[in-house]
Motif scaffolding. Structure first.
Motif, PDB file in Angstrom:
ATOM      1  N   PRO A 123     -14.425  57.372  10.988  1.00 13.29           N
ATOM      2  CA  PRO A 123     -15.732  58.024  10.865  1.00 13.29           C
ATOM      3  C   PRO A 123     -16.723  57.037  10.248  1.00 13.29           C
ATOM      4  O   PRO A 123     -16.328  56.076   9.583  1.00 13.29           O
ATOM      5  CB  PRO A 123     -15.456  59.201   9.926  1.00 13.29           C
ATOM      6  CG  PRO A 123     -14.269  58.772   9.126  1.00 13.29           C
ATOM      7  CD  PRO A 123     -13.437  57.919  10.040  1.00 13.29           C
ATOM      8  N   ARG A 124     -18.012  57.274  10.466  1.00 17.48           N
ATOM      9  CA  ARG A 124     -19.023  56.331  10.000  1.00 17.48           C
ATOM     10  C   ARG A 124     -18.963  56.081   8.499  1.00 17.48           C
ATOM     11  O   ARG A 124     -19.074  54.933   8.048  1.00 17.48           O
ATOM     12  CB  ARG A 124     -20.420  56.842  10.371  1.00 17.48           C
ATOM     13  CG  ARG A 124     -21.486  55.751  10.242  1.00 17.48           C
ATOM     14  CD  ARG A 124     -22.906  56.312  10.056  1.00 17.48           C
ATOM     15  NE  ARG A 124     -23.321  57.214  11.084  1.00 17.48           N
ATOM     16  CZ  ARG A 124     -24.075  56.883  12.153  1.00 17.48           C
ATOM     17  NH1 ARG A 124     -24.435  55.638  12.341  1.00 17.48           N
ATOM     18  NH2 ARG A 124     -24.441  57.801  13.009  1.00 17.48           N
ATOM     19  N   GLU A 125     -18.754  57.158   7.705  1.00 15.94           N
ATOM     20  CA  GLU A 125     -18.772  56.977   6.254  1.00 15.94           C
ATOM     21  C   GLU A 125     -17.649  56.068   5.775  1.00 15.94           C
ATOM     22  O   GLU A 125     -17.792  55.386   4.752  1.00 15.94           O
ATOM     23  CB  GLU A 125     -18.699  58.334   5.543  1.00 15.94           C
ATOM     24  CG  GLU A 125     -17.476  59.171   5.847  1.00 15.94           C
ATOM     25  CD  GLU A 125     -17.691  60.121   7.006  1.00 15.94           C
ATOM     26  OE1 GLU A 125     -16.927  61.109   7.089  1.00 15.94           O
ATOM     27  OE2 GLU A 125     -18.616  59.891   7.808  1.00 15.94           O
ATOM     28  N   GLU A 126     -16.556  56.007   6.518  1.00 14.93           N
ATOM     29  CA  GLU A 126     -15.462  55.111   6.149  1.00 14.93           C
ATOM     30  C   GLU A 126     -15.696  53.698   6.689  1.00 14.93           C
ATOM     31  O   GLU A 126     -15.508  52.712   5.983  1.00 14.93           O
ATOM     32  CB  GLU A 126     -14.134  55.662   6.674  1.00 14.93           C
ATOM     33  CG  GLU A 126     -12.909  54.934   6.151  1.00 14.93           C
ATOM     34  CD  GLU A 126     -11.610  55.639   6.495  1.00 14.93           C
ATOM     35  OE1 GLU A 126     -10.542  55.054   6.242  1.00 14.93           O
ATOM     36  OE2 GLU A 126     -11.667  56.776   7.020  1.00 14.93           O
ATOM     37  N   ALA A 127     -16.136  53.602   7.944  1.00 14.85           N
ATOM     38  CA  ALA A 127     -16.371  52.297   8.561  1.00 14.85           C
ATOM     39  C   ALA A 127     -17.473  51.526   7.847  1.00 14.85           C
ATOM     40  O   ALA A 127     -17.390  50.302   7.695  1.00 14.85           O
ATOM     41  CB  ALA A 127     -16.727  52.476  10.032  1.00 14.85           C
ATOM     42  N   ASP A 128     -18.510  52.229   7.398  1.00 16.34           N
ATOM     43  CA  ASP A 128     -19.632  51.554   6.746  1.00 16.34           C
ATOM     44  C   ASP A 128     -19.268  50.944   5.400  1.00 16.34           C
ATOM     45  O   ASP A 128     -20.015  50.116   4.862  1.00 16.34           O
ATOM     46  CB  ASP A 128     -20.804  52.530   6.568  1.00 16.34           C
ATOM     47  CG  ASP A 128     -21.518  52.827   7.881  1.00 16.34           C
ATOM     48  OD1 ASP A 128     -21.223  52.146   8.878  1.00 16.34           O
ATOM     49  OD2 ASP A 128     -22.370  53.732   7.898  1.00 16.34           O
ATOM     50  N   LEU A 129     -18.134  51.337   4.840  1.00 15.83           N
ATOM     51  CA  LEU A 129     -17.691  50.774   3.569  1.00 15.83           C
ATOM     52  C   LEU A 129     -16.925  49.465   3.740  1.00 15.83           C
ATOM     53  O   LEU A 129     -16.668  48.754   2.761  1.00 15.83           O
ATOM     54  CB  LEU A 129     -16.801  51.784   2.820  1.00 15.83           C
ATOM     55  CG  LEU A 129     -17.468  53.078   2.365  1.00 15.83           C
ATOM     56  CD1 LEU A 129     -16.436  54.010   1.752  1.00 15.83           C
ATOM     57  CD2 LEU A 129     -18.591  52.789   1.376  1.00 15.83           C
ATOM     58  N   ILE A 130     -16.571  49.139   4.981  1.00 13.84           N
ATOM     59  CA  ILE A 130     -15.790  47.926   5.249  1.00 13.84           C
ATOM     60  C   ILE A 130     -16.737  46.834   5.724  1.00 13.84           C
ATOM     61  O   ILE A 130     -17.505  47.035   6.660  1.00 13.84           O
ATOM     62  CB  ILE A 130     -14.724  48.203   6.327  1.00 13.84           C
ATOM     63  CG1 ILE A 130     -13.826  49.374   5.906  1.00 13.84           C
ATOM     64  CG2 ILE A 130     -13.874  46.959   6.578  1.00 13.84           C
ATOM     65  CD1 ILE A 130     -12.844  49.808   6.973  1.00 13.84           C
ATOM     66  N   PRO A 131     -16.712  45.648   5.094  1.00 14.50           N
ATOM     67  CA  PRO A 131     -17.609  44.572   5.529  1.00 14.50           C
ATOM     68  C   PRO A 131     -17.359  44.186   6.993  1.00 14.50           C
ATOM     69  O   PRO A 131     -16.225  44.245   7.463  1.00 14.50           O
ATOM     70  CB  PRO A 131     -17.257  43.403   4.591  1.00 14.50           C
ATOM     71  CG  PRO A 131     -16.160  43.856   3.712  1.00 14.50           C
ATOM     72  CD  PRO A 131     -15.829  45.260   4.010  1.00 14.50           C
ATOM     73  N   PHE A 132     -18.440  43.804   7.678  1.00 15.21           N
ATOM     74  CA  PHE A 132     -18.296  43.415   9.081  1.00 15.21           C
ATOM     75  C   PHE A 132     -19.402  42.438   9.451  1.00 15.21           C
ATOM     76  O   PHE A 132     -20.400  42.792  10.084  1.00 15.21           O
ATOM     77  CB  PHE A 132     -18.341  44.637  10.000  1.00 15.21           C
ATOM     78  CG  PHE A 132     -17.952  44.329  11.425  1.00 15.21           C
ATOM     79  CD1 PHE A 132     -16.626  44.167  11.778  1.00 15.21           C
ATOM     80  CD2 PHE A 132     -18.917  44.193  12.405  1.00 15.21           C
ATOM     81  CE1 PHE A 132     -16.262  43.866  13.086  1.00 15.21           C
ATOM     82  CE2 PHE A 132     -18.576  43.889  13.717  1.00 15.21           C
ATOM     83  CZ  PHE A 132     -17.253  43.735  14.058  1.00 15.21           C
ATOM     84  N   SER A 133     -19.254  41.191   9.047  1.00 12.36           N
ATOM     85  CA  SER A 133     -20.171  40.121   9.436  1.00 12.36           C
ATOM     86  C   SER A 133     -19.468  38.800   9.170  1.00 12.36           C
ATOM     87  O   SER A 133     -18.546  38.722   8.344  1.00 12.36           O
ATOM     88  CB  SER A 133     -21.487  40.188   8.657  1.00 12.36           C
ATOM     89  OG  SER A 133     -21.308  39.757   7.324  1.00 12.36           O
ATOM     90  N   SER A 134     -19.900  37.755   9.875  1.00 18.82           N
ATOM     91  CA  SER A 134     -19.267  36.443   9.692  1.00 18.82           C
ATOM     92  C   SER A 134     -19.503  35.917   8.276  1.00 18.82           C
ATOM     93  O   SER A 134     -18.658  35.197   7.732  1.00 18.82           O
ATOM     94  CB  SER A 134     -19.808  35.453  10.727  1.00 18.82           C
ATOM     95  OG  SER A 134     -21.227  35.389  10.675  1.00 18.82           O
ATOM     96  N   GLN A 135     -20.623  36.291   7.665  1.00 16.06           N
ATOM     97  CA  GLN A 135     -20.890  35.858   6.296  1.00 16.06           C
ATOM     98  C   GLN A 135     -19.941  36.526   5.304  1.00 16.06           C
ATOM     99  O   GLN A 135     -19.708  35.997   4.211  1.00 16.06           O
ATOM    100  CB  GLN A 135     -22.339  36.165   5.919  1.00 16.06           C
ATOM    101  CG  GLN A 135     -23.364  35.342   6.684  1.00 16.06           C
ATOM    102  CD  GLN A 135     -24.783  35.644   6.249  1.00 16.06           C
ATOM    103  OE1 GLN A 135     -25.064  36.700   5.680  1.00 16.06           O
ATOM    104  NE2 GLN A 135     -25.688  34.715   6.517  1.00 16.06           N
ATOM    105  N   GLU A 136     -19.404  37.662   5.698  1.00 17.37           N
ATOM    106  CA  GLU A 136     -18.498  38.400   4.821  1.00 17.37           C
ATOM    107  C   GLU A 136     -17.032  38.229   5.216  1.00 17.37           C
ATOM    108  O   GLU A 136     -16.173  38.995   4.775  1.00 17.37           O
ATOM    109  CB  GLU A 136     -18.849  39.893   4.846  1.00 17.37           C
ATOM    110  CG  GLU A 136     -20.238  40.222   4.339  1.00 17.37           C
ATOM    111  CD  GLU A 136     -20.582  41.689   4.530  1.00 17.37           C
ATOM    112  OE1 GLU A 136     -20.822  42.382   3.521  1.00 17.37           O
ATOM    113  OE2 GLU A 136     -20.595  42.134   5.703  1.00 17.37           O
ATOM    114  N   LEU A 137     -16.747  37.208   6.038  1.00 17.62           N
ATOM    115  CA  LEU A 137     -15.386  37.019   6.516  1.00 17.62           C
ATOM    116  C   LEU A 137     -14.356  36.945   5.388  1.00 17.62           C
ATOM    117  O   LEU A 137     -13.295  37.582   5.482  1.00 17.62           O
ATOM    118  CB  LEU A 137     -15.308  35.782   7.413  1.00 17.62           C
ATOM    119  CG  LEU A 137     -13.971  35.546   8.111  1.00 17.62           C
ATOM    120  CD1 LEU A 137     -13.603  36.719   9.015  1.00 17.62           C
ATOM    121  CD2 LEU A 137     -14.018  34.248   8.930  1.00 17.62           C
TER     122      LEU A 137
END
Length: 271
Positions: free
Chosen positions: A80-94
């Motif tokens: 769900p969005r509320e869970e996914a949004d808590l996980i980093p997802f960008s190359s800068q945050e690898l």
């Protein structure tokens, strides 16, 4: 099967995707699923033997391809969005992503995650709108942004009508493919990752969508979804389809089948 989900709403889409991908996630599942990323990517490369021209989209056409059945028990979970949004997802945050999943920074899983994130960050080609949907809600929002809030739509997917364990075999088009009403379309392709991520995109140029009945040498029957891109002039010259078909960007249309874990959104026909 081509799913005729007319006037699809959020709850119907939720049911469709949770049925295929499950819901919720834990650390053990993430580790196990990410460990399969490399093999999944190999499978994707194998399945790239699916490009053809529209002239070949006819009854009796024979071709070898890879259309393995989608196994929900091994599919990454849908968050769900509320869970996914808590996980980093960008190359800068690898580094934070790898720490979150407890993966070594020099592991196979780390490379697969890096490739997935960078793929999601590539710039769209001219006339393309794209998004990596990390949740059901973000996918739904993207589709609505393309079609508009008032337009009804349906979801199409390539489906095995019979059980098959084959991952690569010879198929034959059983009858004339049926064109599906698609003045606009959004294609969502799965991205190998510890949880379900879909690379969703839409192009301004014309794309024709077909329902293609296939029969395999082992008796398998598949109702496949195919897309024919009518203008490839803005595609990269390095696109694998050009090498496979021996053509150049813009010189011909390019068709392909959708894998069983892909989703294709098209407007509901008013005809």
């Amino acid at each position: 099967m081509v799913s005729g989900l007319a006037s699809l709403n959020f709850l119907q889409l939720l049911f469709l995707l949770v049925s295929a991908y499950g819901s919720g996630v834990n650390a053990r599942e993430m580790t196990e699923l990410a460990a399969h990323s490399a093999s999944h990517m190999d499978q994707m490369n194998h399945s790239l033997k699916i490009f053809f021209t529209m002239n070949e989209l006819k009854a009796g056409k024979f071709f070898p391809t890879s259309l393995p059945m989608n196994d929900p028990s091994t599919s990454p979970p849908l968050l769900p969005r509320e869970e996914a949004d808590l996980i980093p997802f960008s190359s800068q945050e690898l580094p934070q992503i790898l720490d979150y999943f407890s993966f070594s920074h020099d592991s196979t899983q780390a490379k697969a995650i890096e490739d997935a994130v960078k793929r999601c960050e590539t710039n769209p080609i001219k006339g393309e709108t794209k998004l990596c949907a990390t949740s059901l809600e973000s996918m739904f929002d993207f589709v609505r942004s393309i079609f508009g809030l008032e337009m009804d739509f349906q979801v199409l997917s390539t489906t095995h009508l019979t059980k098959s364990i084959a991952t690569y075999q010879n198929y034959t088009i059983l009858k004339v493919p049926k064109e599906i009403y698609s003045p606009k379309m959004v294609a969502c392709h799965t991205v190998p990752y510890p949880y379900a991520i879909f690379y969703c995109h839409s192009q301004e140029t014309e794309t024709k969508i077909f329902s293609v009945p296939l029969g395999a040498e082992d008796g398998d029957r598949v109702e496949a979804v195919a897309a024919c891109h009518m203008d490839t002039s803005h595609w990269s010259p390095d696109h694998i389809s050009f090498r496979m078909l021996g053509i150049k960007p813009g010189s011909s249309h390019v068709c392909h089948l959708f894998a069983t874990d892909n989703l294709v959104f098209v407007p509901k026909s008013t005809h």
